[in-house]
Scaffold this motif. Structure first.
Motif, short mmCIF file in Angstrom:
data_model
loop_
_atom_site.label_atom_id
_atom_site.label_comp_id
_atom_site.label_asym_id
_atom_site.label_seq_id
_atom_site.Cartn_x
_atom_site.Cartn_y
_atom_site.Cartn_z
N PRO A 1 -5.68 9.83 -18.47
CA PRO A 1 -5.81 8.38 -18.67
C PRO A 1 -5.90 7.63 -17.35
CG PRO A 1 -3.54 9.06 -19.03
CD PRO A 1 -4.34 10.32 -18.80
N ASP A 2 -6.61 6.51 -17.40
CA ASP A 2 -6.65 5.60 -16.26
C ASP A 2 -5.30 4.91 -16.19
OD1 ASP A 2 -7.90 4.36 -14.11
OD2 ASP A 2 -8.59 2.68 -15.33
N LEU A 3 -4.86 4.58 -15.00
CA LEU A 3 -3.57 3.91 -14.81
C LEU A 3 -3.79 2.49 -14.35
CD1 LEU A 3 -1.70 6.73 -12.84
CD2 LEU A 3 -1.34 6.09 -15.23
N ASP A 4 -2.93 1.61 -14.81
CA ASP A 4 -2.93 0.24 -14.33
C ASP A 4 -2.13 0.23 -13.03
OD1 ASP A 4 -2.37 -2.43 -13.72
OD2 ASP A 4 -2.19 -3.01 -15.83
N GLU A 5 -2.84 0.28 -11.92
CA GLU A 5 -2.19 0.41 -10.61
C GLU A 5 -1.21 -0.73 -10.34
OE1 GLU A 5 -5.54 0.64 -8.00
OE2 GLU A 5 -5.95 2.72 -8.53
N HIS A 6 -1.56 -1.92 -10.74
CA HIS A 6 -0.68 -3.06 -10.49
C HIS A 6 0.59 -2.96 -11.34
CE1 HIS A 6 -3.35 -5.16 -7.78
NE2 HIS A 6 -4.34 -4.87 -8.59
N ALA A 7 0.46 -2.50 -12.57
CA ALA A 7 1.63 -2.34 -13.43
C ALA A 7 2.56 -1.25 -12.88
CB ALA A 7 1.20 -2.00 -14.86
N VAL A 8 1.99 -0.16 -12.41
CA VAL A 8 2.81 0.90 -11.82
C VAL A 8 3.50 0.38 -10.56
CG1 VAL A 8 2.78 3.20 -10.76
CG2 VAL A 8 1.41 2.77 -12.81
N LEU A 9 2.77 -0.36 -9.74
CA LEU A 9 3.34 -0.94 -8.52
C LEU A 9 4.52 -1.85 -8.87
CD1 LEU A 9 2.97 -1.47 -5.38
CD2 LEU A 9 1.64 -3.46 -6.09
N GLU A 10 4.33 -2.75 -9.81
CA GLU A 10 5.38 -3.69 -10.18
C GLU A 10 6.55 -2.98 -10.86
OE1 GLU A 10 5.69 -6.81 -9.31
OE2 GLU A 10 3.75 -6.80 -8.32
N GLY A 11 6.27 -1.99 -11.68
CA GLY A 11 7.31 -1.30 -12.43
C GLY A 11 8.06 -0.24 -11.65
N VAL B 1 0.84 -1.20 0.00
CA VAL B 1 0.00 0.00 0.00
C VAL B 1 0.87 1.25 0.00
CG1 VAL B 1 -1.71 1.32 1.31
CG2 VAL B 1 -1.96 -1.16 1.08
N VAL B 2 1.93 1.26 0.80
CA VAL B 2 2.84 2.41 0.84
C VAL B 2 3.55 2.57 -0.50
CG1 VAL B 2 4.89 3.39 1.96
CG2 VAL B 2 3.11 2.31 3.35
N SER C 1 4.43 5.24 -5.55
CA SER C 1 4.69 5.09 -6.99
C SER C 1 3.66 5.81 -7.84
CB SER C 1 4.78 3.61 -7.37
OG SER C 1 3.55 2.94 -7.15
N LEU C 2 2.43 5.91 -7.38
CA LEU C 2 1.39 6.58 -8.16
C LEU C 2 1.39 8.10 -7.98
CD1 LEU C 2 -1.78 4.33 -7.94
CD2 LEU C 2 -0.40 4.84 -9.94
N ASP C 3 1.97 8.57 -6.90
CA ASP C 3 1.92 10.01 -6.59
C ASP C 3 2.32 10.91 -7.75
OD1 ASP C 3 0.85 11.30 -4.45
OD2 ASP C 3 2.74 11.60 -3.40
N PRO C 4 3.46 10.67 -8.41
CA PRO C 4 3.83 11.59 -9.49
C PRO C 4 2.83 11.59 -10.64
CG PRO C 4 5.70 10.23 -8.83
CD PRO C 4 4.49 9.69 -8.13
N PHE C 5 2.12 10.48 -10.83
CA PHE C 5 1.16 10.40 -11.92
C PHE C 5 -0.21 10.90 -11.49
CE2 PHE C 5 4.10 6.77 -12.34
CZ PHE C 5 4.71 7.14 -13.53
#
Length: 130
Positions: free
Chosen positions: A73-83, A45-46, A51-55
């Motif tokens: 655009p919608d973001l793929d939260e899991h992809a951002v988390l993993e990447g 969660v942290v 990771s999503l904050d800048p976007f």
């Protein structure tokens, strides 16, 4: 009313890193890294928030301020988390990064004028945003 809501939202945004430190500091890593039934651990969660904050926060607001009615655009939260590369970092380091990112973002966000804050955009799945 809107100005108070914005100020209150920014206060929560600013306080979140310290709140998370207060909640999570001192807990064993096994607890903070173990996923709950939904598949997310406190560490995840942290990392997600960091990771999503800048976007999500700065990126979306910047687009709305700088463009006329932009499509967000919608973001793929899991992809951002993993990447993000943050999942393998210790929780304390991720919390420190979150605090730094948010401190920098808050300087810009708090300097926005009421006219800038009144601008709108359109989220690709949610619809109108302000």
């Amino acid at each position: 009313m809107a100005d108070r809501n914005i100020a209150a939202a920014l206060d929560v945004y600013a306080a979140t890193p310290a709140t998370l430190v207060a909640l999570l500091a001192g807990l064993p890593e096994t607890l903070t890294s173990t996923p709950a039934d939904d598949g997310w651990s406190p560490h995840d969660v942290v990392v997600h928030l960091t990771s999503l904050d800048p976007f999500s926060m700065v990126g979306r607001v910047r687009a709305i301020v700088e463009q006329d009615d932009p499509m967000i655009p919608d973001l793929d939260e899991h992809a951002v988390l993993e990447g993000s590369g943050l999942r393998g970092r210790p929780l304390g380091g991720v919390l420190d990064q979150m605090a730094r990112q948010r401190a920098e973002a808050l300087v810009w966000l708090r300097a926005l004028t009421p006219q800038q804050l009144a601008r709108t955009g359109r989220h690709s799945t949610v619809g109108p945003l302000s």
